[in-house]
Enzyme design. Structure first.
Site, mmCIF file in Angstrom:
data_model
loop_
_atom_site.group_PDB
_atom_site.id
_atom_site.type_symbol
_atom_site.label_atom_id
_atom_site.label_comp_id
_atom_site.label_asym_id
_atom_site.label_seq_id
_atom_site.Cartn_x
_atom_site.Cartn_y
_atom_site.Cartn_z
ATOM 1 N N GLU A 50 -0.079 -48.827 64.197
ATOM 2 C CA GLU A 50 -0.718 -48.700 62.887
ATOM 3 C C GLU A 50 -0.655 -47.235 62.463
ATOM 4 O OE1 GLU A 50 -4.929 -49.752 62.231
ATOM 5 O OE2 GLU A 50 -4.489 -49.792 60.080
ATOM 6 N N GLU A 75 -3.726 -41.438 63.294
ATOM 7 C CA GLU A 75 -4.649 -41.009 62.241
ATOM 8 C C GLU A 75 -4.781 -39.485 62.345
ATOM 9 O OE1 GLU A 75 -6.398 -42.351 59.486
ATOM 10 O OE2 GLU A 75 -6.722 -40.195 59.347
ATOM 11 N N ASP A 102 0.639 -37.127 62.671
ATOM 12 C CA ASP A 102 1.337 -37.788 61.573
ATOM 13 C C ASP A 102 2.114 -38.992 62.112
ATOM 14 O OD1 ASP A 102 3.133 -38.574 59.635
ATOM 15 O OD2 ASP A 102 3.859 -36.563 59.194
ATOM 16 N N ASP A 125 -1.634 -44.282 52.446
ATOM 17 C CA ASP A 125 -1.608 -42.913 51.939
ATOM 18 C C ASP A 125 -2.051 -42.838 50.498
ATOM 19 O OD1 ASP A 125 1.087 -42.193 50.314
ATOM 20 O OD2 ASP A 125 1.566 -43.629 51.888
ATOM 21 N N LYS A 129 -0.053 -41.875 42.512
ATOM 22 C CA LYS A 129 0.414 -41.453 41.180
ATOM 23 C C LYS A 129 1.925 -41.226 41.199
ATOM 24 C CE LYS A 129 -3.890 -39.528 39.664
ATOM 25 N NZ LYS A 129 -4.754 -38.398 39.927
ATOM 26 N N THR A 196 -11.769 -53.740 54.438
ATOM 27 C CA THR A 196 -12.341 -52.479 54.931
ATOM 28 C C THR A 196 -13.177 -51.835 53.829
ATOM 29 O OG1 THR A 196 -10.473 -51.157 54.167
ATOM 30 C CG2 THR A 196 -10.309 -52.110 56.381
ATOM 31 N N TYR A 198 -12.708 -49.025 52.569
ATOM 32 C CA TYR A 198 -11.788 -48.443 51.593
ATOM 33 C C TYR A 198 -11.314 -49.522 50.608
ATOM 34 C CZ TYR A 198 -7.900 -46.409 49.312
ATOM 35 O OH TYR A 198 -7.072 -45.977 48.316
ATOM 36 N N GLU A 199 -10.933 -50.666 51.147
ATOM 37 C CA GLU A 199 -10.442 -51.742 50.273
ATOM 38 C C GLU A 199 -11.544 -52.227 49.330
ATOM 39 O OE1 GLU A 199 -8.795 -55.053 52.375
ATOM 40 O OE2 GLU A 199 -8.432 -56.177 50.547
HETATM 41 C C1 LIG Z 1 -7.216 -44.681 52.488
HETATM 42 S S1 LIG Z 1 -7.446 -44.516 54.193
HETATM 43 C C2 LIG Z 1 -7.334 -46.211 54.736
HETATM 44 C C3 LIG Z 1 -7.721 -46.386 56.159
HETATM 45 C C4 LIG Z 1 -7.577 -47.799 56.739
HETATM 46 N N1 LIG Z 1 -6.192 -48.196 56.869
HETATM 47 C C5 LIG Z 1 -8.378 -48.812 55.940
HETATM 48 O O1 LIG Z 1 -7.784 -49.720 55.365
HETATM 49 O O2 LIG Z 1 -9.606 -48.685 55.913
HETATM 50 C C6 LIG Z 1 -5.889 -43.818 54.685
HETATM 51 C C7 LIG Z 1 -5.936 -43.108 56.014
HETATM 52 O O3 LIG Z 1 -4.602 -42.844 56.428
HETATM 53 C C8 LIG Z 1 -4.526 -41.557 57.009
HETATM 54 N N2 LIG Z 1 -3.123 -41.162 56.901
HETATM 55 C C9 LIG Z 1 -2.373 -41.048 55.757
HETATM 56 N N3 LIG Z 1 -1.109 -40.727 56.036
HETATM 57 C C10 LIG Z 1 -1.030 -40.626 57.401
HETATM 58 C C11 LIG Z 1 0.027 -40.321 58.298
HETATM 59 N N4 LIG Z 1 1.264 -40.050 57.860
HETATM 60 N N5 LIG Z 1 -0.237 -40.320 59.617
HETATM 61 C C12 LIG Z 1 -1.484 -40.588 60.071
HETATM 62 N N6 LIG Z 1 -2.530 -40.877 59.266
HETATM 63 C C13 LIG Z 1 -2.303 -40.902 57.946
HETATM 64 C C14 LIG Z 1 -5.530 -40.733 56.212
HETATM 65 O O4 LIG Z 1 -5.997 -39.629 56.947
HETATM 66 C C15 LIG Z 1 -6.631 -41.764 55.955
HETATM 67 O O5 LIG Z 1 -7.624 -41.735 56.960
#
Ligand SMILES: C[S@@+](CC[C@H](N)C(=O)[O-])C[C@H]1O[C@@H](n2cnc3c(N)ncnc32)[C@H](O)[C@@H]1O
Length: 220
Positions: A50, A75, A102, A125, A129, A196, A198-199
């Site tokens: 993930e 994360e 990353d 991510d 936009k 979640t 966030y969703e």
């Molecule tokens: C909007 S949140 C959604 C989290 C989770 N997937 C959920 O649905 O609740 C996006 C998360 O992805 C992480 N993230 C974004 N790009 C990433 C990357 N390339 N590698 C690791 N984490 C990343 C951000 O730090 C953030 O915590």
């Protein structure tokens, strides 16, 4: 980190976090980095990855529903990782490891080609936009990496609540010769994928959620 996150970090870091060699940035993965996943998990099992696991709201229940898989979550935001660790510890999940790096680099550098049975990128991510499209995780280059890493018939499951990004995913991934859109359009919501926090915010703001599932094409 708040106090509870600091406690979770101290208590569970060693159990769940896998350290990887860094490149020049603190969240990057060094060239040539390597992890023996079977050794990290203490068993060989199908690998699920993930990227962007946030506080682990999808990760924990979905990994619990797949006890036969080894699940690796990437994360970059440490407080979210700490919340995830607390949850993994409380729920006693043994089949999850977290890498604070990353995930795009991690997927490319830390997994053998053809070794990942599923990739999950849910709301991963923030670059919804149009002017930020160059920063988007999903695109041609990343799709090439995903195709290389997926096992035969391996799946890439995606979700987003931004219509523009959803259409962008379709545009790039439907056209990719190494991927097949399993549902020939939007995917039904995966039953095990919880709503979640966030969703829920996106839904409350009136946005629709788009799910997609792609399979590695046979010829890839
Ligand atoms: C909007 S949140 C959604 C989290 C989770 N997937 C959920 O649905 O609740 C996006 C998360 O992805 C992480 N993230 C974004 N790009 C990433 C990357 N390339 N590698 C690791 N984490 C990343 C951000 O730090 C953030 O915590």
């Amino acid at each position: 980190m708040n106090e509870s996150q600091m406690r979770s970090w101290d208590r569970y870091r060693d159990r769940f976090v896998v350290d990887v060699p860094r490149g020049s940035l603190s969240t990057s993965v060094a060239d040539g980095a390597d992890v023996d996943w079977a050794q990290e998990f203490g068993r060989a099992a199908p690998l699920i990855v993930e990227i962007g696991s946030g506080a682990g709201d999808s990760l924990a229940p979905m990994a619990a529903a797949r006890p036969d898989a080894n699940v690796v979550a990437f994360e970059v935001f440490e407080p979210a990782v700490a919340s995830t660790l607390g949850r993994l510890g409380r729920e006693g999940l043994e089949n999850v490891r977290v890498v604070v790096a990353d995930g795009a680099q991690g997927l490319e550098k830390l997994f053998d080609d053809g070794s990942v049975t599923e990739l999950w990128t849910f709301f991963a991510d923030p670059w919804h936009k149009k002017r930020h499209h160059k920063r988007r995780l999903v695109g041609q280059d990343f799709a090439d990496v995903v195709v290389a890493k997926l096992a035969p018939a391996g799946l890439w499951r995606l979700a987003t609540d931004w219509e523009d990004y959803a259409l962008w995913m379709r545009e790039h991934l439907d056209a990719h010769p190494g991927l097949v859109n399993v549902h020939d359009g939007w995917a039904p919501r995966l039953a095990e994928r919880p709503v979640t926090k966030y969703e829920a915010k996106g839904l409350a703001a009136g946005r629709r959620v788009y799910d997609l599932t792609y399979r590695r094409a046979d010829a890839a």
